[in-house]
Design a protein around this motif. Sequence first.
Motif, PDB file in Angstrom:
ATOM      1  N   PRO A   9     -32.331  17.124  36.100  1.00  0.00           N
ATOM      2  CA  PRO A   9     -31.923  18.224  35.067  1.00  0.00           C
ATOM      3  C   PRO A   9     -32.213  17.685  33.593  1.00  0.00           C
ATOM      4  N   SER A  10     -33.254  18.288  33.291  1.00  0.00           N
ATOM      5  CA  SER A  10     -33.961  17.744  32.025  1.00  0.00           C
ATOM      6  C   SER A  10     -33.848  18.961  30.706  1.00  0.00           C
ATOM      7  N   GLN A  11     -33.965  18.145  29.867  1.00  0.00           N
ATOM      8  CA  GLN A  11     -33.874  19.293  28.481  1.00  0.00           C
ATOM      9  C   GLN A  11     -32.581  20.116  28.318  1.00  0.00           C
ATOM     10  N   GLN A  12     -31.511  19.615  28.857  1.00  0.00           N
ATOM     11  CA  GLN A  12     -30.504  20.554  29.070  1.00  0.00           C
ATOM     12  C   GLN A  12     -29.208  20.032  28.122  1.00  0.00           C
ATOM     13  N   LYS A  13     -29.735  19.983  26.916  1.00  0.00           N
ATOM     14  CA  LYS A  13     -28.469  19.268  25.820  1.00  0.00           C
ATOM     15  C   LYS A  13     -27.753  20.378  25.109  1.00  0.00           C
ATOM     16  N   ASN A  14     -26.621  20.085  24.445  1.00  0.00           N
ATOM     17  CA  ASN A  14     -25.798  20.741  23.887  1.00  0.00           C
ATOM     18  C   ASN A  14     -26.140  21.040  22.179  1.00  0.00           C
ATOM     19  N   SER A  15     -26.680  19.874  21.852  1.00  0.00           N
ATOM     20  CA  SER A  15     -26.854  19.917  20.282  1.00  0.00           C
ATOM     21  C   SER A  15     -28.135  18.832  19.956  1.00  0.00           C
ATOM     22  N   PRO A  16     -28.892  19.374  18.989  1.00  0.00           N
ATOM     23  CA  PRO A  16     -29.972  18.217  18.555  1.00  0.00           C
ATOM     24  C   PRO A  16     -29.331  17.098  17.831  1.00  0.00           C
ATOM     25  N   ASP A  17     -28.022  17.202  17.389  1.00  0.00           N
ATOM     26  CA  ASP A  17     -27.562  15.740  16.741  1.00  0.00           C
ATOM     27  C   ASP A  17     -27.028  14.857  17.790  1.00  0.00           C
ATOM     28  N   THR A  18     -26.602  15.644  18.830  1.00  0.00           N
ATOM     29  CA  THR A  18     -26.005  14.573  20.064  1.00  0.00           C
ATOM     30  C   THR A  18     -26.885  14.706  21.313  1.00  0.00           C
ATOM     31  N   PRO A  19     -28.011  13.982  21.179  1.00  0.00           N
ATOM     32  CA  PRO A  19     -28.910  13.937  22.474  1.00  0.00           C
ATOM     33  C   PRO A  19     -28.468  13.434  23.496  1.00  0.00           C
ATOM     34  N   THR A 136     -41.807  20.289  16.652  1.00  0.00           N
ATOM     35  CA  THR A 136     -41.866  21.235  15.425  1.00  0.00           C
ATOM     36  C   THR A 136     -41.927  22.740  16.142  1.00  0.00           C
ATOM     37  N   VAL A 137     -42.588  23.129  16.531  1.00  0.00           N
ATOM     38  CA  VAL A 137     -43.071  24.342  17.227  1.00  0.00           C
ATOM     39  C   VAL A 137     -43.351  24.499  18.700  1.00  0.00           C
ATOM     40  N   THR A 138     -43.020  25.297  19.391  1.00  0.00           N
ATOM     41  CA  THR A 138     -43.447  25.446  20.753  1.00  0.00           C
ATOM     42  C   THR A 138     -43.786  26.905  20.979  1.00  0.00           C
ATOM     43  N   ILE A 172     -38.530  27.372  17.536  1.00  0.00           N
ATOM     44  CA  ILE A 172     -38.631  26.439  16.599  1.00  0.00           C
ATOM     45  C   ILE A 172     -37.662  25.204  17.363  1.00  0.00           C
ATOM     46  N   GLY A 173     -38.449  23.918  17.168  1.00  0.00           N
ATOM     47  CA  GLY A 173     -37.771  22.608  17.848  1.00  0.00           C
ATOM     48  C   GLY A 173     -36.913  21.756  16.761  1.00  0.00           C
ATOM     49  N   ASP A 174     -36.333  20.878  17.544  1.00  0.00           N
ATOM     50  CA  ASP A 174     -35.368  19.971  17.049  1.00  0.00           C
ATOM     51  C   ASP A 174     -35.990  19.261  15.743  1.00  0.00           C
ATOM     52  N   LEU A 175     -37.230  19.017  15.665  1.00  0.00           N
ATOM     53  CA  LEU A 175     -37.851  18.169  14.491  1.00  0.00           C
ATOM     54  C   LEU A 175     -37.989  18.883  13.404  1.00  0.00           C
ATOM     55  N   LEU A 176     -38.226  20.420  13.601  1.00  0.00           N
ATOM     56  CA  LEU A 176     -38.552  21.245  12.398  1.00  0.00           C
ATOM     57  C   LEU A 176     -37.212  21.696  11.699  1.00  0.00           C
ATOM     58  N   GLU A 177     -36.328  21.751  12.739  1.00  0.00           N
ATOM     59  CA  GLU A 177     -34.785  21.959  11.985  1.00  0.00           C
ATOM     60  C   GLU A 177     -34.462  20.895  11.369  1.00  0.00           C
ATOM     61  N   TYR A 178     -34.597  19.627  11.600  1.00  0.00           N
ATOM     62  CA  TYR A 178     -34.221  18.655  10.942  1.00  0.00           C
ATOM     63  C   TYR A 178     -35.117  18.439   9.429  1.00  0.00           C
ATOM     64  N   TRP A 179     -36.539  18.723   9.681  1.00  0.00           N
ATOM     65  CA  TRP A 179     -37.193  18.674   8.438  1.00  0.00           C
ATOM     66  C   TRP A 179     -36.736  19.933   7.523  1.00  0.00           C
ATOM     67  N   SER A 180     -36.260  20.744   8.103  1.00  0.00           N
ATOM     68  CA  SER A 180     -36.099  21.982   7.039  1.00  0.00           C
ATOM     69  C   SER A 180     -34.613  21.872   6.724  1.00  0.00           C
ATOM     70  N   GLY A 181     -34.004  20.676   6.883  1.00  0.00           N
ATOM     71  CA  GLY A 181     -32.687  20.390   6.453  1.00  0.00           C
ATOM     72  C   GLY A 181     -31.580  21.412   7.106  1.00  0.00           C
ATOM     73  N   ARG A 182     -31.796  21.627   8.324  1.00  0.00           N
ATOM     74  CA  ARG A 182     -31.008  22.574   9.155  1.00  0.00           C
ATOM     75  C   ARG A 182     -31.165  24.205   8.532  1.00  0.00           C
ATOM     76  N   ARG A 183     -31.952  24.331   7.627  1.00  0.00           N
ATOM     77  CA  ARG A 183     -32.289  25.725   7.461  1.00  0.00           C
ATOM     78  C   ARG A 183     -32.456  26.612   8.532  1.00  0.00           C
ATOM     79  N   TRP A 184     -33.532  26.080   9.325  1.00  0.00           N
ATOM     80  CA  TRP A 184     -33.904  26.858  10.543  1.00  0.00           C
ATOM     81  C   TRP A 184     -33.628  26.352  11.869  1.00  0.00           C
TER      82      TRP A 184
END
Length: 250
Positions: A9-19, A136-138, A172-184
Amino acid sequence: MTSFPRAHPSQQKNSPDTPGRITETPPDLKESFSLGAETATGDAEVDRIWFAPNVWPREVPELAPLVEEYTAQMRRVADDLLALCAHALGLPVNPFAALASTPTWTMNINHYPPVSVVGEPEPGQFRIGPHTDFGTVTILDREPGAGGLQVYSEQAGWENAPYDPAALTVNIGDLLEYWSGRRWPSGRHRVLPPQPDAPEEDLVSLIYFYEANHDALVTPLSPPIGRAEGLEPVLSADFIKQRLDAITVS
Protein backbone atom coordinates in the motif's frame (compact mmCIF):
# COMPACT_ATOMS: atom_id res chain seq x y z
CA MET A 1 2.68 -12.45 -18.39
CA THR A 2 3.45 -15.27 -16.01
CA SER A 3 2.88 -13.43 -12.76
CA PHE A 4 1.37 -10.23 -11.45
CA PRO A 5 3.31 -8.42 -8.72
CA ARG A 6 1.10 -6.58 -6.25
CA ALA A 7 2.72 -3.53 -4.68
CA HIS A 8 2.44 -2.78 -0.99
CA PRO A 9 0.00 0.00 0.00
CA SER A 10 2.10 2.87 -1.27
CA GLN A 11 1.64 6.64 -1.37
CA GLN A 12 -1.71 6.40 0.42
CA LYS A 13 -1.39 9.10 3.04
CA ASN A 14 -3.95 11.46 4.47
CA SER A 15 -1.95 14.67 4.67
CA PRO A 16 1.37 16.05 3.40
CA ASP A 17 1.92 17.46 6.89
CA THR A 18 1.77 14.02 8.50
CA PRO A 19 3.53 11.62 6.14
CA GLY A 20 3.46 8.87 8.76
CA ARG A 21 -0.35 8.69 8.64
CA ILE A 22 -1.09 6.01 6.08
CA THR A 23 -4.49 5.16 4.68
CA GLU A 24 -4.30 1.38 4.93
CA THR A 25 -5.82 -0.29 1.89
CA PRO A 26 -5.31 -3.65 0.19
CA PRO A 27 -2.39 -3.81 -2.28
CA ASP A 28 -2.68 -1.71 -5.43
CA LEU A 29 -3.94 -3.54 -8.54
CA LYS A 30 -1.15 -2.44 -10.85
CA GLU A 31 2.31 -3.23 -12.04
CA SER A 32 4.97 -0.61 -12.72
CA PHE A 33 8.24 -0.19 -14.55
CA SER A 34 10.11 2.62 -12.77
CA LEU A 35 13.19 4.62 -13.66
CA GLY A 36 14.80 7.85 -12.56
CA ALA A 37 17.43 10.52 -13.10
CA GLU A 38 21.00 9.33 -13.68
CA THR A 39 22.88 12.61 -13.19
CA ALA A 40 25.42 11.20 -10.73
CA THR A 41 27.06 13.61 -8.29
CA GLY A 42 30.15 11.56 -7.44
CA ASP A 43 28.96 11.11 -3.86
CA ALA A 44 28.39 7.35 -3.59
CA GLU A 45 25.66 7.56 -0.95
CA VAL A 46 23.77 10.36 -2.72
CA ASP A 47 24.00 8.55 -6.04
CA ARG A 48 22.84 5.27 -4.50
CA ILE A 49 19.65 6.88 -3.22
CA TRP A 50 18.83 9.45 -5.90
CA PHE A 51 20.77 8.70 -9.10
CA ALA A 52 21.20 4.94 -9.34
CA PRO A 53 21.64 3.58 -12.89
CA ASN A 54 18.44 2.41 -14.54
CA VAL A 55 18.00 -1.26 -15.40
CA TRP A 56 16.37 -1.84 -18.78
CA PRO A 57 14.69 -5.08 -19.90
CA ARG A 58 16.82 -6.88 -22.46
CA GLU A 59 13.64 -8.26 -24.03
CA VAL A 60 12.62 -4.78 -25.26
CA PRO A 61 15.77 -3.03 -26.56
CA GLU A 62 13.78 -0.25 -28.19
CA LEU A 63 12.29 0.84 -24.84
CA ALA A 64 15.32 2.71 -23.47
CA PRO A 65 15.78 5.27 -26.29
CA LEU A 66 12.03 5.93 -26.46
CA VAL A 67 11.70 6.51 -22.73
CA GLU A 68 14.88 8.59 -22.55
CA GLU A 69 13.51 10.90 -25.25
CA TYR A 70 10.13 11.02 -23.52
CA THR A 71 11.59 11.91 -20.11
CA ALA A 72 13.77 14.60 -21.69
CA GLN A 73 10.65 16.16 -23.18
CA MET A 74 8.76 15.83 -19.88
CA ARG A 75 11.57 17.57 -18.02
CA ARG A 76 11.26 20.51 -20.39
CA VAL A 77 7.51 20.61 -19.81
CA ALA A 78 8.03 20.43 -16.03
CA ASP A 79 10.55 23.27 -16.11
CA ASP A 80 8.09 25.37 -18.14
CA LEU A 81 5.33 24.61 -15.62
CA LEU A 82 7.49 25.72 -12.68
CA ALA A 83 8.45 28.90 -14.55
CA LEU A 84 4.75 29.50 -15.16
CA CYS A 85 4.07 29.04 -11.43
CA ALA A 86 6.66 31.69 -10.57
CA HIS A 87 5.19 34.04 -13.18
CA ALA A 88 1.65 33.46 -11.89
CA LEU A 89 2.75 34.64 -8.46
CA GLY A 90 4.41 37.75 -9.86
CA LEU A 91 7.90 36.74 -8.73
CA PRO A 92 10.73 38.74 -10.32
CA VAL A 93 12.74 35.56 -11.01
CA ASN A 94 11.93 31.87 -11.26
CA PRO A 95 13.70 30.23 -8.30
CA PHE A 96 13.38 26.78 -9.84
CA ALA A 97 15.79 27.69 -12.63
CA ALA A 98 18.46 27.14 -9.95
CA LEU A 99 16.58 24.80 -7.61
CA ALA A 100 15.91 22.29 -10.43
CA SER A 101 19.11 22.52 -12.47
CA THR A 102 20.01 18.83 -11.84
CA PRO A 103 16.74 17.55 -10.37
CA THR A 104 15.64 14.23 -9.04
CA TRP A 105 12.71 12.71 -10.88
CA THR A 106 11.00 9.36 -11.39
CA MET A 107 8.97 7.99 -14.26
CA ASN A 108 6.53 5.09 -13.95
CA ILE A 109 4.99 3.12 -16.75
CA ASN A 110 1.90 1.85 -14.94
CA HIS A 111 -0.14 -1.06 -16.24
CA TYR A 112 -3.62 -1.61 -14.82
CA PRO A 113 -4.66 -5.14 -15.84
CA PRO A 114 -8.23 -6.48 -16.10
CA VAL A 115 -10.09 -8.63 -13.61
CA SER A 116 -9.07 -11.79 -15.50
CA VAL A 117 -5.47 -11.05 -14.45
CA VAL A 118 -5.81 -9.49 -10.98
CA GLY A 119 -9.01 -11.17 -9.79
CA GLU A 120 -12.03 -9.49 -8.25
CA PRO A 121 -11.04 -6.39 -6.23
CA GLU A 122 -11.25 -6.69 -2.47
CA PRO A 123 -13.36 -4.14 -0.55
CA GLY A 124 -11.52 -0.84 -0.53
CA GLN A 125 -8.97 -1.96 -3.12
CA PHE A 126 -7.84 0.34 -5.95
CA ARG A 127 -5.55 0.31 -8.92
CA ILE A 128 -3.82 3.08 -6.95
CA GLY A 129 -5.12 4.06 -3.52
CA PRO A 130 -5.85 7.67 -2.49
CA HIS A 131 -2.68 9.74 -2.22
CA THR A 132 -0.89 12.95 -3.07
CA ASP A 133 2.39 13.10 -4.98
CA PHE A 134 5.55 14.16 -3.18
CA GLY A 135 7.39 16.47 -5.55
CA THR A 136 6.74 19.68 -7.45
CA VAL A 137 4.67 18.72 -10.50
CA THR A 138 3.55 15.37 -11.90
CA ILE A 139 2.80 15.00 -15.59
CA LEU A 140 0.57 12.17 -16.80
CA ASP A 141 -0.15 10.81 -20.25
CA ARG A 142 -3.02 8.45 -19.52
CA GLU A 143 -5.73 6.35 -21.06
CA PRO A 144 -9.28 7.11 -19.92
CA GLY A 145 -11.46 4.37 -18.55
CA ALA A 146 -14.30 3.35 -16.27
CA GLY A 147 -11.65 2.37 -13.71
CA GLY A 148 -9.57 5.46 -14.29
CA LEU A 149 -8.22 8.51 -12.49
CA GLN A 150 -10.32 10.39 -9.95
CA VAL A 151 -9.49 13.65 -8.15
CA TYR A 152 -10.76 14.93 -4.82
CA SER A 153 -11.99 18.37 -3.82
CA GLU A 154 -13.61 19.60 -0.63
CA GLN A 155 -16.48 20.99 -2.69
CA ALA A 156 -17.36 17.95 -4.81
CA GLY A 157 -15.64 14.95 -3.22
CA TRP A 158 -14.30 12.36 -5.65
CA GLU A 159 -14.87 13.03 -9.36
CA ASN A 160 -13.54 11.57 -12.59
CA ALA A 161 -10.55 13.55 -13.81
CA PRO A 162 -11.23 15.49 -17.03
CA TYR A 163 -9.71 13.88 -20.10
CA ASP A 164 -8.61 15.45 -23.37
CA PRO A 165 -6.68 13.21 -25.80
CA ALA A 166 -4.70 16.24 -26.98
CA ALA A 167 -3.63 17.26 -23.46
CA LEU A 168 -1.54 16.03 -20.56
CA THR A 169 -2.77 15.86 -16.96
CA VAL A 170 -0.79 17.82 -14.34
CA ASN A 171 -0.82 17.34 -10.57
CA ILE A 172 0.65 19.67 -7.96
CA GLY A 173 2.82 17.77 -5.47
CA ASP A 174 3.56 18.24 -1.77
CA LEU A 175 6.86 20.06 -2.32
CA LEU A 176 5.26 22.68 -4.58
CA GLU A 177 2.45 23.10 -2.06
CA TYR A 178 5.04 23.70 0.66
CA TRP A 179 7.04 26.14 -1.50
CA SER A 180 3.85 28.11 -2.28
CA GLY A 181 3.22 28.56 1.43
CA ARG A 182 0.15 26.29 1.16
CA ARG A 183 -1.35 28.58 -1.50
CA TRP A 184 -1.64 25.68 -3.97
CA PRO A 185 -2.72 22.41 -2.30
CA SER A 186 -1.29 19.18 -3.65
CA GLY A 187 -3.94 17.22 -5.51
CA ARG A 188 -5.33 14.14 -3.81
CA HIS A 189 -6.20 11.45 -6.35
CA ARG A 190 -6.73 7.73 -6.88
CA VAL A 191 -7.22 5.20 -9.70
CA LEU A 192 -10.37 3.11 -9.45
CA PRO A 193 -10.24 -0.70 -9.66
CA PRO A 194 -11.73 -2.53 -12.65
CA GLN A 195 -15.41 -1.70 -12.68
CA PRO A 196 -18.29 -4.20 -12.96
CA ASP A 197 -19.37 -2.71 -16.31
CA ALA A 198 -15.83 -2.93 -17.74
CA PRO A 199 -14.11 -5.89 -16.04
CA GLU A 200 -11.67 -6.51 -18.90
CA GLU A 201 -10.55 -2.90 -19.20
CA ASP A 202 -6.74 -2.79 -19.60
CA LEU A 203 -5.07 0.61 -19.15
CA VAL A 204 -1.56 2.10 -19.29
CA SER A 205 -0.38 5.45 -17.90
CA LEU A 206 2.94 7.26 -18.27
CA ILE A 207 3.65 9.20 -15.07
CA TYR A 208 6.53 11.66 -14.66
CA PHE A 209 7.20 12.76 -11.07
CA TYR A 210 9.34 15.92 -10.95
CA GLU A 211 11.06 17.21 -7.84
CA ALA A 212 14.08 19.56 -7.52
CA ASN A 213 17.82 19.23 -6.96
CA HIS A 214 18.43 16.74 -4.15
CA ASP A 215 20.30 19.45 -2.22
CA ALA A 216 17.95 22.32 -3.10
CA LEU A 217 16.96 24.47 -0.14
CA VAL A 218 13.28 25.18 -0.72
CA THR A 219 12.12 28.31 1.11
CA PRO A 220 8.32 28.61 1.44
CA LEU A 221 6.74 31.84 0.26
CA SER A 222 5.51 34.00 3.14
CA PRO A 223 2.17 35.81 3.28
CA PRO A 224 0.62 37.58 1.49
CA ILE A 225 1.75 35.35 -1.40
CA GLY A 226 1.85 32.25 0.76
CA ARG A 227 -1.08 31.31 2.95
CA ALA A 228 0.77 29.93 5.99
CA GLU A 229 3.05 31.53 8.58
CA GLY A 230 6.20 30.04 10.05
CA LEU A 231 7.07 27.40 7.46
CA GLU A 232 10.78 26.60 7.65
CA PRO A 233 13.07 26.06 4.64
CA VAL A 234 13.59 22.38 3.78
CA LEU A 235 16.09 20.39 1.76
CA SER A 236 14.34 18.71 -1.12
CA ALA A 237 15.99 15.34 -0.40
CA ASP A 238 14.93 15.43 3.26
CA PHE A 239 11.38 16.42 2.35
CA ILE A 240 10.98 13.67 -0.27
CA LYS A 241 12.74 11.00 1.78
CA GLN A 242 10.51 11.65 4.78
CA ARG A 243 7.52 10.82 2.63
CA LEU A 244 9.17 7.82 1.00
CA ASP A 245 10.09 6.44 4.42
CA ALA A 246 6.47 6.85 5.54
CA ILE A 247 5.22 4.49 2.81
CA THR A 248 8.02 1.92 3.13
CA VAL A 249 7.00 -1.43 4.52
CA SER A 250 9.91 -2.91 6.47
